[in-house]
Design a protein around this motif. Structure first.
Motif, PDB file in Angstrom:
ATOM      1  N   ASP A 101      18.684 -46.026  25.726  1.00 56.32           N
ATOM      2  CA  ASP A 101      17.697 -47.091  25.553  1.00 56.32           C
ATOM      3  C   ASP A 101      16.294 -46.479  25.498  1.00 56.32           C
ATOM      4  OD1 ASP A 101      16.016 -49.293  25.660  1.00 56.32           O
ATOM      5  OD2 ASP A 101      16.758 -50.010  27.603  1.00 56.32           O
ATOM      6  N   THR A 102      15.699 -46.490  24.320  1.00 57.53           N
ATOM      7  CA  THR A 102      14.350 -45.938  24.153  1.00 57.53           C
ATOM      8  C   THR A 102      13.265 -46.998  24.358  1.00 57.53           C
ATOM      9  OG1 THR A 102      14.413 -46.335  21.768  1.00 57.53           O
ATOM     10  CG2 THR A 102      15.128 -44.145  22.544  1.00 57.53           C
ATOM     11  N   GLU A 147       7.779 -48.827  24.330  1.00 56.19           N
ATOM     12  CA  GLU A 147       6.780 -49.740  24.889  1.00 56.19           C
ATOM     13  C   GLU A 147       5.528 -48.990  25.348  1.00 56.19           C
ATOM     14  OE1 GLU A 147       6.313 -52.702  28.744  1.00 56.19           O
ATOM     15  OE2 GLU A 147       8.328 -52.252  27.987  1.00 56.19           O
ATOM     16  N   TYR A 148       5.713 -47.791  25.866  1.00 53.98           N
ATOM     17  CA  TYR A 148       4.592 -46.999  26.371  1.00 53.98           C
ATOM     18  C   TYR A 148       4.214 -45.874  25.407  1.00 53.98           C
ATOM     19  CZ  TYR A 148       4.472 -49.539  30.711  1.00 53.98           C
ATOM     20  OH  TYR A 148       4.320 -50.540  31.648  1.00 53.98           O
ATOM     21  N   ARG A 149       4.546 -46.060  24.144  1.00 57.04           N
ATOM     22  CA  ARG A 149       4.242 -45.041  23.133  1.00 57.04           C
ATOM     23  C   ARG A 149       2.746 -44.734  23.093  1.00 57.04           C
ATOM     24  NH1 ARG A 149       5.973 -42.283  18.328  1.00 57.04           N
ATOM     25  NH2 ARG A 149       4.147 -41.009  17.958  1.00 57.04           N
ATOM     26  N   ASP A 150       1.905 -45.766  23.203  1.00 57.24           N
ATOM     27  CA  ASP A 150       0.458 -45.516  23.178  1.00 57.24           C
ATOM     28  C   ASP A 150       0.038 -44.616  24.336  1.00 57.24           C
ATOM     29  OD1 ASP A 150       1.086 -47.731  24.882  1.00 57.24           O
ATOM     30  OD2 ASP A 150      -1.006 -48.365  24.868  1.00 57.24           O
ATOM     31  N   LEU A 176      10.161 -41.103  18.323  1.00 54.74           N
ATOM     32  CA  LEU A 176       9.854 -42.521  18.520  1.00 54.74           C
ATOM     33  C   LEU A 176       9.132 -43.106  17.319  1.00 54.74           C
ATOM     34  CD1 LEU A 176       8.495 -42.194  22.163  1.00 54.74           C
ATOM     35  CD2 LEU A 176      10.788 -42.939  21.466  1.00 54.74           C
ATOM     36  N   PRO A 177       9.252 -44.437  17.151  1.00 58.70           N
ATOM     37  CA  PRO A 177       8.474 -45.063  16.074  1.00 58.70           C
ATOM     38  C   PRO A 177       6.973 -44.938  16.352  1.00 58.70           C
ATOM     39  CG  PRO A 177       9.806 -46.702  17.275  1.00 58.70           C
ATOM     40  CD  PRO A 177      10.062 -45.362  17.901  1.00 58.70           C
TER      41      PRO A 177
END
Length: 164
Positions: free
Chosen positions: A119-120, A125-128, A155-156
């Motif tokens: 589960d990524t 969600e915290y990519r920023d 990640l996207p």
């Protein structure tokens, strides 16, 4: 389980304090996660004490390079408590109980969760936050930046309108 599970587990190990167990795992990390070779090769040739001191300088002295994901969004506010509870709820929903010494938003813990579950969602969600940490590590000139480079590459991209 995603094909990146080994990378996430290896990155989790690379972002923890470099003790003797970490040093013993370097050959395995090098072979298992070629995306991390730049960092692993650096760690392998750096004297243990120097590597440990560097880790403390990078991650433990100030929040500027915080490995706690909710700090990037919430800072030291009351909201952060709710975010930390949410991390625990996500772990629990996957059948895992968080029992680490660190807070549940500690990036190595999130990476290990991702490796185990596939589960990524939390990383996405915290990519920023990951991008901001990666940028600061790059500016600081630390090899740890390459670990974040490898994770972020899986990640996207951050959606437009996301927090800076």
């Amino acid at each position: 389980m995603p094909s990146d599970a080994v990378l996430y587990q290896a990155a989790a190990l690379c972002l923890t304090y470099p003790d003797e167990d970490f040093r013993a795992r370097l050959p395995l990390l090098r072979e298992a996660a070629p995306q991390l070779r730049e960092f692993v090769d650096h760690a392998a040739v750096t004297p243990a004490r120097e590597l440990a001191e560097h880790y403390v300088r990078v991650f433990d002295l100030k929040n500027r390079h915080s490995l706690y994901l909710s700090w990037w969004r919430d800072g030291d506010t009351r909201r952060r408590g709710m975010s930390l509870m949410r991390f625990k709820d996500v772990y629990r929903a996957a059948g895992l109980e968080f029992a680490g010494e660190e807070l549940p938003d500690f990036l190595p813990a999130v990476l290990e969760y991702t490796a185990r579950t596939g589960d990524t969602g939390l990383l996405t969600e915290y990519r920023d936050a990951l991008d901001r940490l990666r940028s600061r590590l790059t500016d600081f000139g630390t090899p740890y930046a390459s670990v974040l480079d490898a994770v972020c590459a899986t990640l996207p991209a951050v959606r437009s309108g996301a927090r800076p």
